[in-house]
Design a protein around this motif. Sequence first.
Motif, PDB file in Angstrom:
ATOM      1  N   LEU A 180       0.958  -0.829  -0.047  1.00 54.01           N
ATOM      2  CA  LEU A 180      -0.044  -0.282   0.242  1.00 54.01           C
ATOM      3  C   LEU A 180       1.337   1.132  -0.515  1.00 54.01           C
ATOM      4  O   LEU A 180       1.947   1.575   1.119  1.00 54.01           O
ATOM      5  N   TYR A 181       0.865   2.721  -0.590  1.00 54.04           N
ATOM      6  CA  TYR A 181       1.343   3.507  -1.184  1.00 54.04           C
ATOM      7  C   TYR A 181       0.500   4.342  -0.863  1.00 54.04           C
ATOM      8  O   TYR A 181      -0.827   4.419  -0.697  1.00 54.04           O
ATOM      9  N   ALA A 182       0.984   5.731  -0.168  1.00 57.13           N
ATOM     10  CA  ALA A 182       0.328   6.665   0.682  1.00 57.13           C
ATOM     11  C   ALA A 182       1.048   7.980   0.841  1.00 57.13           C
ATOM     12  O   ALA A 182       2.297   7.981   0.298  1.00 57.13           O
ATOM     13  N   THR A 183       0.951   9.439   0.438  1.00 53.41           N
ATOM     14  CA  THR A 183       1.548   9.797   0.437  1.00 53.41           C
ATOM     15  C   THR A 183       3.097  10.226   2.033  1.00 53.41           C
ATOM     16  O   THR A 183       2.602   9.998   2.733  1.00 53.41           O
ATOM     17  N   SER A 184       4.207  10.915   1.930  1.00 54.93           N
ATOM     18  CA  SER A 184       4.709  10.681   3.280  1.00 54.93           C
ATOM     19  C   SER A 184       4.499  12.593   3.559  1.00 54.93           C
ATOM     20  O   SER A 184       4.274  13.477   3.026  1.00 54.93           O
ATOM     21  N   PRO A 185       5.388  12.414   4.789  1.00 52.14           N
ATOM     22  CA  PRO A 185       4.945  14.195   5.280  1.00 52.14           C
ATOM     23  C   PRO A 185       5.786  15.207   4.126  1.00 52.14           C
ATOM     24  O   PRO A 185       5.688  16.177   4.409  1.00 52.14           O
ATOM     25  N   TYR A 186       6.853  14.840   3.640  1.00 46.95           N
ATOM     26  CA  TYR A 186       7.776  15.824   2.684  1.00 46.95           C
ATOM     27  C   TYR A 186       6.591  15.901   1.845  1.00 46.95           C
ATOM     28  O   TYR A 186       6.658  17.066   0.965  1.00 46.95           O
ATOM     29  N   PHE A 187       5.731  15.540   1.604  1.00 42.66           N
ATOM     30  CA  PHE A 187       4.768  15.510   0.057  1.00 42.66           C
ATOM     31  C   PHE A 187       4.135  17.149   0.565  1.00 42.66           C
ATOM     32  O   PHE A 187       3.794  17.862  -0.680  1.00 42.66           O
ATOM     33  N   MET A 188       3.886  17.177   1.777  1.00 39.80           N
ATOM     34  CA  MET A 188       2.532  18.574   2.413  1.00 39.80           C
ATOM     35  C   MET A 188       3.936  19.210   2.184  1.00 39.80           C
ATOM     36  O   MET A 188       3.613  20.670   1.391  1.00 39.80           O
ATOM     37  N   GLN A 189       5.212  19.521   2.849  1.00 40.00           N
ATOM     38  CA  GLN A 189       6.330  20.611   2.689  1.00 40.00           C
ATOM     39  C   GLN A 189       6.283  20.842   1.151  1.00 40.00           C
ATOM     40  O   GLN A 189       6.484  21.687   0.506  1.00 40.00           O
ATOM     41  N   TYR A 190       6.846  19.892   0.231  1.00 38.19           N
ATOM     42  CA  TYR A 190       7.569  19.695  -1.309  1.00 38.19           C
ATOM     43  C   TYR A 190       6.035  20.745  -2.151  1.00 38.19           C
ATOM     44  O   TYR A 190       6.466  21.824  -2.607  1.00 38.19           O
ATOM     45  N   PHE A 191       4.888  20.096  -1.534  1.00 41.07           N
ATOM     46  CA  PHE A 191       3.652  21.684  -2.060  1.00 41.07           C
ATOM     47  C   PHE A 191       3.738  22.732  -1.213  1.00 41.07           C
ATOM     48  O   PHE A 191       2.079  23.552  -2.041  1.00 41.07           O
ATOM     49  N   GLY A 192       3.892  22.738   0.108  1.00 41.84           N
ATOM     50  CA  GLY A 192       3.383  24.036   0.873  1.00 41.84           C
ATOM     51  C   GLY A 192       1.863  23.879   1.498  1.00 41.84           C
ATOM     52  O   GLY A 192       1.546  25.036   1.269  1.00 41.84           O
ATOM     53  N   ILE A 193       1.465  22.998   1.861  1.00 31.88           N
ATOM     54  CA  ILE A 193       0.477  22.961   2.756  1.00 31.88           C
ATOM     55  C   ILE A 193       0.573  22.149   3.466  1.00 31.88           C
ATOM     56  O   ILE A 193       1.418  21.229   4.330  1.00 31.88           O
ATOM     57  N   ARG A 194      -0.679  22.813   4.783  1.00 33.40           N
ATOM     58  CA  ARG A 194      -0.380  22.012   5.852  1.00 33.40           C
ATOM     59  C   ARG A 194      -1.049  20.662   6.144  1.00 33.40           C
ATOM     60  O   ARG A 194       0.203  20.497   7.232  1.00 33.40           O
ATOM     61  N   ASP A 195      -1.798  20.156   5.670  1.00 33.95           N
ATOM     62  CA  ASP A 195      -2.403  18.976   5.965  1.00 33.95           C
ATOM     63  C   ASP A 195      -2.935  18.155   4.700  1.00 33.95           C
ATOM     64  O   ASP A 195      -3.082  19.167   3.311  1.00 33.95           O
ATOM     65  N   LEU A 196      -3.569  17.943   4.436  1.00 34.83           N
ATOM     66  CA  LEU A 196      -4.089  16.530   3.039  1.00 34.83           C
ATOM     67  C   LEU A 196      -4.947  17.666   2.976  1.00 34.83           C
ATOM     68  O   LEU A 196      -6.097  17.453   2.055  1.00 34.83           O
TER      69      LEU A 196
END
Length: 245
Positions: A180-196
């Motif tokens: 199973l795959y999901a976004t990582s915490p770095y995903f939020m940093q990369y796109f500049g968002i607080r949470d999903l």
Amino acid sequence: MHPDLSQIIESLVFAAEQPVLPAQVIETLMAANARVIHQDEEEPAADSSAHDAAPEPLPDVRTWEHVSLEEVTAILDALVERYQDPAYVFEVRKVAQGYQFFTKRTYYPYIQKANLARNQKRLTKPAMEVLAIIAYRQPVTKAEVEFIRGVNCDYAVQKLLEKNLISITGRSDLPGRPLLYATSPYFMQYFGIRDLSDMPRLKEFEELAEDHLELFRQQQEDRPQENPENEGKTGEEPLLEGSVS
């Protein structure tokens, strides 16, 4: 002169390469406390010449043993508010549960033209498509991503893992126990968002018909079981996506 707590916290956010969490600020303050206490308790050197020399002053550091997480968070939120002033060309933004300095969006076109803002290679369209499916359907198997896109996704998934934009979170209950795959915490940093929850709401994902999911499950159950160890490995079949740069 001792800096006040808000100045210390602002300097930590300014110097950090990653979003700063309130708990990390507390840890830093406690580490500074320990350093001051340790130096204060050190005995003078036994050498006779050391008795004649003036003792070296302690670093200009205050102890902050009574600072609470709520106080630190309030100061960080105040930084966010302060830098909303149009006089500043940068701002403090909440990202991935932390706080980080960013240039304001108004200046993005100029910085991009000067090649100052892009320190990372852009994702290709196929990689962005795979990442979008994972972000909105997580946790999701690679087979389901391929079912939605209609093409093989081995290469894109591998590149997204290498870039730390996605992570493996476990195994599905489907036959073969695929990853199973999901976004990582770095995903939020990369796109500049607080949470999903800050991601744009996409109607086609929210209203994905149950018969589509049922069709996918049925397809997986009808396939012969594969060795789970082969999950995520690129086979000999040609890759249809191109490369992720």
